[in-house]
Write a protein that holds these residues in place. Structure first.
Motif, PDB file in Angstrom:
ATOM      1  N   GLY A 204     143.526 102.648  11.291  1.00 57.03           N
ATOM      2  CA  GLY A 204     142.993 102.997  12.589  1.00 57.03           C
ATOM      3  C   GLY A 204     143.882 103.933  13.367  1.00 57.03           C
ATOM      4  N   VAL A 205     143.861 103.791  14.687  1.00 61.40           N
ATOM      5  CA  VAL A 205     144.578 104.701  15.587  1.00 61.40           C
ATOM      6  C   VAL A 205     145.179 103.898  16.733  1.00 61.40           C
ATOM      7  N   ALA A 206     146.073 104.569  17.485  1.00 63.38           N
ATOM      8  CA  ALA A 206     146.684 103.957  18.668  1.00 63.38           C
ATOM      9  C   ALA A 206     145.982 104.467  19.925  1.00 63.38           C
ATOM     10  N   VAL A 207     145.752 103.545  20.844  1.00 64.63           N
ATOM     11  CA  VAL A 207     145.166 103.910  22.141  1.00 64.63           C
ATOM     12  C   VAL A 207     145.993 103.252  23.239  1.00 64.63           C
ATOM     13  N   THR A 208     145.901 103.757  24.453  1.00 65.74           N
ATOM     14  CA  THR A 208     146.628 103.174  25.565  1.00 65.74           C
ATOM     15  C   THR A 208     146.135 101.759  25.830  1.00 65.74           C
ATOM     16  N   GLY A 209     146.973 100.984  26.508  1.00 67.50           N
ATOM     17  CA  GLY A 209     146.658  99.580  26.721  1.00 67.50           C
ATOM     18  C   GLY A 209     145.398  99.324  27.509  1.00 67.50           C
ATOM     19  N   ASP A 210     144.988 100.302  28.331  1.00 68.31           N
ATOM     20  CA  ASP A 210     143.770 100.096  29.133  1.00 68.31           C
ATOM     21  C   ASP A 210     142.540 100.738  28.513  1.00 68.31           C
ATOM     22  N   THR A 211     142.670 101.280  27.291  1.00 62.81           N
ATOM     23  CA  THR A 211     141.513 101.837  26.600  1.00 62.81           C
ATOM     24  C   THR A 211     140.772 100.708  25.875  1.00 62.81           C
ATOM     25  N   PRO A 212     139.507 100.475  26.190  1.00 65.67           N
ATOM     26  CA  PRO A 212     138.784  99.386  25.523  1.00 65.67           C
ATOM     27  C   PRO A 212     138.500  99.711  24.061  1.00 65.67           C
ATOM     28  N   ALA A 213     138.487  98.674  23.241  1.00 57.77           N
ATOM     29  CA  ALA A 213     138.167  98.843  21.821  1.00 57.77           C
ATOM     30  C   ALA A 213     136.665  98.702  21.629  1.00 57.77           C
ATOM     31  N   PRO A 214     136.028  99.612  20.890  1.00 55.20           N
ATOM     32  CA  PRO A 214     134.600  99.451  20.576  1.00 55.20           C
ATOM     33  C   PRO A 214     134.352  98.099  19.907  1.00 55.20           C
ATOM     34  N   ASP A 215     133.178  97.545  20.130  1.00 57.88           N
ATOM     35  CA  ASP A 215     132.874  96.197  19.642  1.00 57.88           C
ATOM     36  C   ASP A 215     132.950  96.072  18.126  1.00 57.88           C
ATOM     37  N   ASP A 216     132.726  97.171  17.404  1.00 59.25           N
ATOM     38  CA  ASP A 216     132.706  97.080  15.946  1.00 59.25           C
ATOM     39  C   ASP A 216     134.081  97.287  15.311  1.00 59.25           C
ATOM     40  N   LEU A 217     135.125  97.416  16.139  1.00 60.23           N
ATOM     41  CA  LEU A 217     136.461  97.641  15.616  1.00 60.23           C
ATOM     42  C   LEU A 217     137.376  96.453  15.912  1.00 60.23           C
ATOM     43  N   ASP A 218     138.349  96.248  15.013  1.00 59.94           N
ATOM     44  CA  ASP A 218     139.376  95.233  15.232  1.00 59.94           C
ATOM     45  C   ASP A 218     140.474  95.822  16.104  1.00 59.94           C
ATOM     46  N   ALA A 219     141.221  94.952  16.784  1.00 57.77           N
ATOM     47  CA  ALA A 219     142.274  95.420  17.682  1.00 57.77           C
ATOM     48  C   ALA A 219     143.529  94.571  17.537  1.00 57.77           C
ATOM     49  N   ILE A 220     144.676  95.218  17.627  1.00 62.07           N
ATOM     50  CA  ILE A 220     145.978  94.545  17.638  1.00 62.07           C
ATOM     51  C   ILE A 220     146.687  94.972  18.917  1.00 62.07           C
ATOM     52  N   GLU A 221     147.044  94.011  19.755  1.00 65.83           N
ATOM     53  CA  GLU A 221     147.759  94.307  20.995  1.00 65.83           C
ATOM     54  C   GLU A 221     149.251  94.428  20.686  1.00 65.83           C
ATOM     55  N   VAL A 222     149.861  95.531  21.125  1.00 67.40           N
ATOM     56  CA  VAL A 222     151.271  95.797  20.852  1.00 67.40           C
ATOM     57  C   VAL A 222     152.029  95.815  22.176  1.00 67.40           C
ATOM     58  N   PRO A 223     152.976  94.897  22.383  1.00 67.57           N
ATOM     59  CA  PRO A 223     153.713  94.871  23.647  1.00 67.57           C
ATOM     60  C   PRO A 223     154.675  96.051  23.777  1.00 67.57           C
ATOM     61  N   ALA A 224     155.104  96.306  24.996  1.00 73.81           N
ATOM     62  CA  ALA A 224     156.063  97.381  25.244  1.00 73.81           C
ATOM     63  C   ALA A 224     157.371  97.091  24.512  1.00 73.81           C
ATOM     64  N   GLY A 225     158.040  98.169  24.085  1.00 75.67           N
ATOM     65  CA  GLY A 225     159.312  97.978  23.404  1.00 75.67           C
ATOM     66  C   GLY A 225     159.793  99.243  22.734  1.00 75.67           C
ATOM     67  N   LEU A 226     160.950  99.131  22.106  1.00 77.27           N
ATOM     68  CA  LEU A 226     161.589 100.261  21.453  1.00 77.27           C
ATOM     69  C   LEU A 226     161.226 100.296  19.975  1.00 77.27           C
ATOM     70  N   TRP A 227     161.062 101.501  19.446  1.00 79.11           N
ATOM     71  CA  TRP A 227     160.715 101.709  18.038  1.00 79.11           C
ATOM     72  C   TRP A 227     161.717 102.666  17.400  1.00 79.11           C
ATOM     73  N   ALA A 228     162.149 102.351  16.190  1.00 75.84           N
ATOM     74  CA  ALA A 228     162.882 103.302  15.359  1.00 75.84           C
ATOM     75  C   ALA A 228     161.865 104.009  14.481  1.00 75.84           C
ATOM     76  N   VAL A 229     161.893 105.334  14.501  1.00 80.78           N
ATOM     77  CA  VAL A 229     160.896 106.134  13.790  1.00 80.78           C
ATOM     78  C   VAL A 229     161.606 106.928  12.693  1.00 80.78           C
ATOM     79  N   PHE A 230     161.238 106.666  11.440  1.00 78.14           N
ATOM     80  CA  PHE A 230     161.868 107.297  10.283  1.00 78.14           C
ATOM     81  C   PHE A 230     160.886 108.303   9.680  1.00 78.14           C
ATOM     82  N   ARG A 231     161.330 109.539   9.542  1.00 75.01           N
ATOM     83  CA  ARG A 231     160.483 110.596   8.977  1.00 75.01           C
ATOM     84  C   ARG A 231     160.775 110.732   7.491  1.00 75.01           C
ATOM     85  N   THR A 232     159.737 110.767   6.675  1.00 70.75           N
ATOM     86  CA  THR A 232     159.882 110.890   5.226  1.00 70.75           C
ATOM     87  C   THR A 232     159.008 112.027   4.725  1.00 70.75           C
TER      88      THR A 232
END
Length: 289
Positions: A204-232
């Motif tokens: 899927g894709v990432a959307v802002t926290g206030d963007t509603p998810a369409p009814d036919d899609l699954d959703a995972i809520e991700v809390p605020a925080g720091l990410w390490a991003v590794f490019r390959t």
């Protein structure tokens, strides 16, 4: 982290016949149970629980072979309430029942005590950046699949192939925040990350926290925080999997960060038409160690 893992191994030996309090051990070592289990599994090639079971059965085998105590006494001494439960654990490690080993002296499969060492070779350059992200939402099509550490995961391939071509375009049009583009998301992994254990895979894709998810899609809520991003970049999925393994063997032991609970995210930035090569970003949730 390397010294913490070696101290963990020492604590396992000191409490081998007891029920291990891994959260308390992690607190003693100045880390979290989640990070400790993930790093142990990645570096040892087996879950902590499996290592403990193998070590217990290695030590128990000596008692069985000596023949000085009955099997129930040995079972209780090593944390089992019955000879049946002890026998199942013993056979799973040694491939033979305790009575057979007592009679014949074997066969036995010993698990040596592990020692972790950091070898700095520079074999895997780590192109890394950090992203401090507000809470966001991952939306798409989710399924449960078994974890496979090396090579293509056919269950994930089948899941992606089952989606109509136009659905990929629709998902891309819905994404409105970083990580950008179509994402491969793994969530709900067991802390030990053992091969074959189930996880939630979301395409899927990432959307802002206030963007509603369409009814036919699954959703995972991700809390605020720091990410390490590794490019390959390179052969796919080999380059990505090599970098993923190197985060445990090289990056985390060398940097003052640890994993925090949350999904791991792969963003495909560019790829060959046949997907044999790709440039990706691996997003891992982290916090100061």
């Amino acid at each position: 982290m390397i010294s913490a893992l070696n101290r963990l191994v020492d604590l396992v030996e000191e409490h081998l016949t007891e029920e291990l309090d891994v959260p308390a051990m992690a607190a003693t070592l100045g880390t979290t149970e989640y990070h400790l289990r993930r790093m142990f599994s990645s570096l040892a090639g087996m879950p902590l629980s499996e290592y403990v079971r193998r070590r217990r059965m290695t030590v128990a085998a000596a008692d069985v072979v000596r023949g000085e105590d009955d099997l129930l006494s040995i079972a209780v001494r090593h944390g089992y309430g019955s000879t049946e439960a002890f026998g199942r654990a013993f056979r799973s490690v040694h491939g033979a029942a305790p009575r057979e080993v007592r009679r014949a002296g074997g066969p036995l499969q010993s698990q040596p005590q592990l020692r972790f060492r950091l070898t700095v070779e520079g074999s895997t350059p780590m192109d890394t950046r950090f992203a401090d992200r507000p809470a966001f939402r991952l939306i798409g099509h989710a399924t449960r699949v078994p974890l496979i550490h090396e090579g293509v995961n056919p269950h994930i391939q089948e899941h992606i192939a089952s989606l109509p071509r136009q659905e990929h375009a629709r998902l891309k049009s819905l994404g409105d925040t970083d990580p950008a583009g179509l994402l491969q998301v793994c969530d709900d992994l067991a802390p030990d990350s053992a091969e074959g254990t189930d996880l939630t895979y979301l395409h899927g894709v990432a959307v802002t926290g206030d963007t509603p998810a369409p009814d036919d899609l699954d959703a995972i809520e991700v809390p605020a925080g720091l990410w390490a991003v590794f490019r390959t970049s390179g052969p796919h999925p080999e380059a990505l999997q090599t970098a993923w393994a190197a985060t445990a063997s090289e990056w985390f032991p060398s940097n003052p960060w640890r994993l925090r609970p949350g999904p791991s995210i792969v963003a495909i930035l560019d790829r060959a038409e046949d997907f044999t090569t790709a440039t990706c970003e691996l997003w891992l949730p982290v916090e100061p160690a």
